[in-house]
Design a protein around this motif. Sequence first.
Motif, PDB file in Angstrom:
ATOM      1  N   SER A 104     -15.596  14.080 -13.789  1.00 50.95           N
ATOM      2  CA  SER A 104     -16.276  14.370 -13.566  1.00 50.95           C
ATOM      3  C   SER A 104     -17.183  15.001 -15.044  1.00 50.95           C
ATOM      4  O   SER A 104     -17.973  16.125 -15.236  1.00 50.95           O
ATOM      5  CB  SER A 104     -15.018  16.261 -13.889  1.00 50.95           C
ATOM      6  N   GLY A 105     -17.040  13.817 -16.502  1.00 44.87           N
ATOM      7  CA  GLY A 105     -17.257  14.012 -17.146  1.00 44.87           C
ATOM      8  C   GLY A 105     -16.813  15.184 -18.372  1.00 44.87           C
ATOM      9  O   GLY A 105     -17.322  16.093 -19.252  1.00 44.87           O
ATOM     10  N   GLU A 106     -15.383  15.655 -18.153  1.00 45.49           N
ATOM     11  CA  GLU A 106     -14.644  16.645 -18.756  1.00 45.49           C
ATOM     12  C   GLU A 106     -13.644  16.103 -19.454  1.00 45.49           C
ATOM     13  O   GLU A 106     -13.397  15.509 -18.257  1.00 45.49           O
ATOM     14  CB  GLU A 106     -14.582  17.722 -17.859  1.00 45.49           C
ATOM     15  N   ARG A 107     -12.600  16.771 -19.938  1.00 44.86           N
ATOM     16  CA  ARG A 107     -11.125  16.712 -20.546  1.00 44.86           C
ATOM     17  C   ARG A 107     -10.579  16.705 -19.246  1.00 44.86           C
ATOM     18  O   ARG A 107     -10.699  17.288 -18.133  1.00 44.86           O
ATOM     19  CB  ARG A 107     -10.482  17.258 -21.861  1.00 44.86           C
ATOM     20  N   GLY A 108      -9.270  16.329 -18.492  1.00 41.22           N
ATOM     21  CA  GLY A 108      -8.907  16.836 -16.719  1.00 41.22           C
ATOM     22  C   GLY A 108      -8.162  15.668 -17.327  1.00 41.22           C
ATOM     23  O   GLY A 108      -7.470  14.116 -17.854  1.00 41.22           O
ATOM     24  N   TYR A 109      -6.561  15.660 -16.146  1.00 43.49           N
ATOM     25  CA  TYR A 109      -5.751  14.958 -15.860  1.00 43.49           C
ATOM     26  C   TYR A 109      -6.144  15.188 -14.109  1.00 43.49           C
ATOM     27  O   TYR A 109      -5.457  15.600 -13.375  1.00 43.49           O
ATOM     28  CB  TYR A 109      -4.400  15.653 -16.118  1.00 43.49           C
ATOM     29  N   GLU A 110      -4.623  13.309 -14.041  1.00 41.79           N
ATOM     30  CA  GLU A 110      -4.938  13.580 -12.635  1.00 41.79           C
ATOM     31  C   GLU A 110      -2.935  13.230 -12.825  1.00 41.79           C
ATOM     32  O   GLU A 110      -2.828  12.729 -13.972  1.00 41.79           O
ATOM     33  CB  GLU A 110      -5.398  12.176 -11.790  1.00 41.79           C
ATOM     34  N   VAL A 111      -2.748  14.054 -11.547  1.00 41.85           N
ATOM     35  CA  VAL A 111      -1.483  14.337 -11.770  1.00 41.85           C
ATOM     36  C   VAL A 111      -1.292  13.694  -9.543  1.00 41.85           C
ATOM     37  O   VAL A 111      -1.255  13.461  -9.018  1.00 41.85           O
ATOM     38  CB  VAL A 111      -0.647  16.137 -11.397  1.00 41.85           C
ATOM     39  N   TYR A 112      -0.050  12.315 -10.051  1.00 42.65           N
ATOM     40  CA  TYR A 112       0.606  11.604  -9.070  1.00 42.65           C
ATOM     41  C   TYR A 112       1.671  12.460  -9.325  1.00 42.65           C
ATOM     42  O   TYR A 112       2.373  12.231  -8.971  1.00 42.65           O
ATOM     43  CB  TYR A 112       0.871  10.183  -9.251  1.00 42.65           C
ATOM     44  N   CYS A 113       1.885  12.594  -7.424  1.00 40.66           N
ATOM     45  CA  CYS A 113       3.454  13.252  -6.928  1.00 40.66           C
ATOM     46  C   CYS A 113       3.395  12.629  -5.512  1.00 40.66           C
ATOM     47  O   CYS A 113       2.479  12.255  -5.163  1.00 40.66           O
ATOM     48  CB  CYS A 113       3.537  14.204  -7.288  1.00 40.66           C
ATOM     49  N   SER A 114       4.575  13.072  -5.085  1.00 41.13           N
ATOM     50  CA  SER A 114       5.650  12.286  -3.884  1.00 41.13           C
ATOM     51  C   SER A 114       4.462  13.636  -3.297  1.00 41.13           C
ATOM     52  O   SER A 114       4.218  14.747  -2.590  1.00 41.13           O
ATOM     53  CB  SER A 114       6.645  12.308  -3.656  1.00 41.13           C
ATOM     54  N   SER A 115       4.641  13.262  -1.247  1.00 36.45           N
ATOM     55  CA  SER A 115       3.637  13.890  -0.403  1.00 36.45           C
ATOM     56  C   SER A 115       4.601  15.319   0.215  1.00 36.45           C
ATOM     57  O   SER A 115       3.678  16.396   0.054  1.00 36.45           O
ATOM     58  CB  SER A 115       3.746  13.489   0.567  1.00 36.45           C
ATOM     59  N   ALA A 116       6.332  15.254  -0.208  1.00 36.51           N
ATOM     60  CA  ALA A 116       6.719  16.393  -0.709  1.00 36.51           C
ATOM     61  C   ALA A 116       6.698  17.434  -1.643  1.00 36.51           C
ATOM     62  O   ALA A 116       7.206  18.504  -1.167  1.00 36.51           O
ATOM     63  CB  ALA A 116       8.430  16.019  -0.033  1.00 36.51           C
ATOM     64  N   TRP A 151       0.670  -1.185  -0.294  1.00 36.46           N
ATOM     65  CA  TRP A 151       0.401  -0.423  -0.553  1.00 36.46           C
ATOM     66  C   TRP A 151       0.905   1.177  -0.294  1.00 36.46           C
ATOM     67  O   TRP A 151       1.899   1.124   1.058  1.00 36.46           O
ATOM     68  CB  TRP A 151      -0.775  -0.448   1.231  1.00 36.46           C
ATOM     69  N   ASP A 152       0.724   2.008  -1.040  1.00 36.43           N
ATOM     70  CA  ASP A 152       1.058   3.583  -0.909  1.00 36.43           C
ATOM     71  C   ASP A 152       0.859   4.676  -0.286  1.00 36.43           C
ATOM     72  O   ASP A 152      -0.182   5.151  -0.382  1.00 36.43           O
ATOM     73  CB  ASP A 152       1.434   3.581  -2.700  1.00 36.43           C
ATOM     74  N   ARG A 153       0.949   4.613   1.118  1.00 34.54           N
ATOM     75  CA  ARG A 153       0.312   5.532   1.931  1.00 34.54           C
ATOM     76  C   ARG A 153       1.964   7.021   1.437  1.00 34.54           C
ATOM     77  O   ARG A 153       1.033   8.501   1.747  1.00 34.54           O
ATOM     78  CB  ARG A 153       1.076   5.734   3.290  1.00 34.54           C
ATOM     79  N   ASP A 154       2.045   6.792   0.414  1.00 34.10           N
ATOM     80  CA  ASP A 154       2.855   8.595   0.308  1.00 34.10           C
ATOM     81  C   ASP A 154       2.249   9.642  -1.179  1.00 34.10           C
ATOM     82  O   ASP A 154       2.325  10.734  -0.595  1.00 34.10           O
ATOM     83  CB  ASP A 154       4.149   8.600   0.135  1.00 34.10           C
ATOM     84  N   THR A 155       2.187   8.101  -1.661  1.00 33.93           N
ATOM     85  CA  THR A 155       1.499   9.079  -3.308  1.00 33.93           C
ATOM     86  C   THR A 155       0.270  10.020  -3.059  1.00 33.93           C
ATOM     87  O   THR A 155      -0.530  10.132  -2.306  1.00 33.93           O
ATOM     88  CB  THR A 155       1.342   8.515  -4.495  1.00 33.93           C
ATOM     89  N   HIS A 156       0.646  11.523  -3.078  1.00 32.77           N
ATOM     90  CA  HIS A 156      -0.715  12.758  -3.949  1.00 32.77           C
ATOM     91  C   HIS A 156      -1.147  12.488  -5.099  1.00 32.77           C
ATOM     92  O   HIS A 156      -0.163  12.220  -6.234  1.00 32.77           O
ATOM     93  CB  HIS A 156      -0.339  13.267  -3.019  1.00 32.77           C
ATOM     94  N   VAL A 157      -2.417  12.902  -4.874  1.00 34.87           N
ATOM     95  CA  VAL A 157      -3.310  12.287  -6.223  1.00 34.87           C
ATOM     96  C   VAL A 157      -4.352  13.722  -6.453  1.00 34.87           C
ATOM     97  O   VAL A 157      -5.181  14.356  -5.792  1.00 34.87           O
ATOM     98  CB  VAL A 157      -4.399  11.838  -7.044  1.00 34.87           C
TER      99      VAL A 157
END
Length: 369
Positions: free
Chosen positions: A190-202, A138-144
Amino acid sequence: MSTRNSALNSRHEALGSKLDGETWCDMRVPWSYATDPNDEVVAVRTCAGLYDVSALNIVRVTGPDAVATLNGLVAIDVSTIAPGQARLGAEVNENGALVDDIMIICDGPDEYRVTHGSGATPEQLKKVSEGKNVSVEWDRDTHVLSLQGPASLKTLNPHTPMALETLPFFNHAKTTLFGKDVIIGRCGYSGERGYEVYCSSADAGEVWDSILAAGKEFGVVPASWTSLDLIRVESTLLFFPYDMPEGDTTPWEVNMGWGIDEDKQADYIGKQAVLFLRGRERIKQAGIVCDTDDAVEPGTRIFKNGKDVGVVTSSSFSRYLMKSLAMVHLLPDCTGLGTQVTLGGEPGICTGTVVQTPFYDPMRLRVED
């Protein structure tokens, strides 16, 4: 399990969130800001809104038996997902009932990320991984961070070396954004064009601030989870377990046949049951426009000619569409477009009409534009 906290909590509090409402997946989330969530909806539909959806559970499944493990978990054929692609799938129990929201993301050979909601995935994943040569962490660091709306591309594209405009729907790639190592996926809720950015908590705080700064000229705003719920009802997007109130709802009953590969050879939890249940739907997912200027409460019973024929699962009053919307479960013979019903008994709260869904952009053209 102890409550998780987003690295962005101080920013949510500065925007007016008290972070004291219901948690989701054991994380406090910004259900509201000082701004009106209806205005945030307008921003998403016309410009873009930035959501912190770091409460999603992320699991990394890697190793020689990663495909075999995940194929035992979901009803889609995981071996068909190429590196850089992702798929939503039906995850069911031994009785063929849906038990979670889940997406399988392939990062490379024998390298997968699983994102899921508040359902039974941990227990089921533990079961199917037993005795296999696989690592489940389980990844507890990555933020979305999820940027949703028509201005999302022009907000992000100048600040990453990848040609973001060429990224297909439900694909992702490792890159940098504002100089930070990230994974960017083209998807959303959302039903719209969109992007999810996965990054570190830092890096999450700096990436959040940079997106808002870059998008300010386009009207990009931070958006709360209340607006996210309004938007997903407009777009008729399912949310486990709220849109499966029976407790044993099958994928076929919520129009989720696309989440099952019927020709899949590999066995998985509930395979025999879920395939047997096709064509045996007790209820069907549908949409009703209600004749009222308010949202009808989820759980409200629905009647036709005095007979109880269904229930409201999710609802909203959409100021953007100026309609009271209800996602509902109805008896299959009551789902025809134009069917007239009464909500809340007789004489009831209001009348309503079964309409085509999604309520917003029924041809789903905008999300893949």
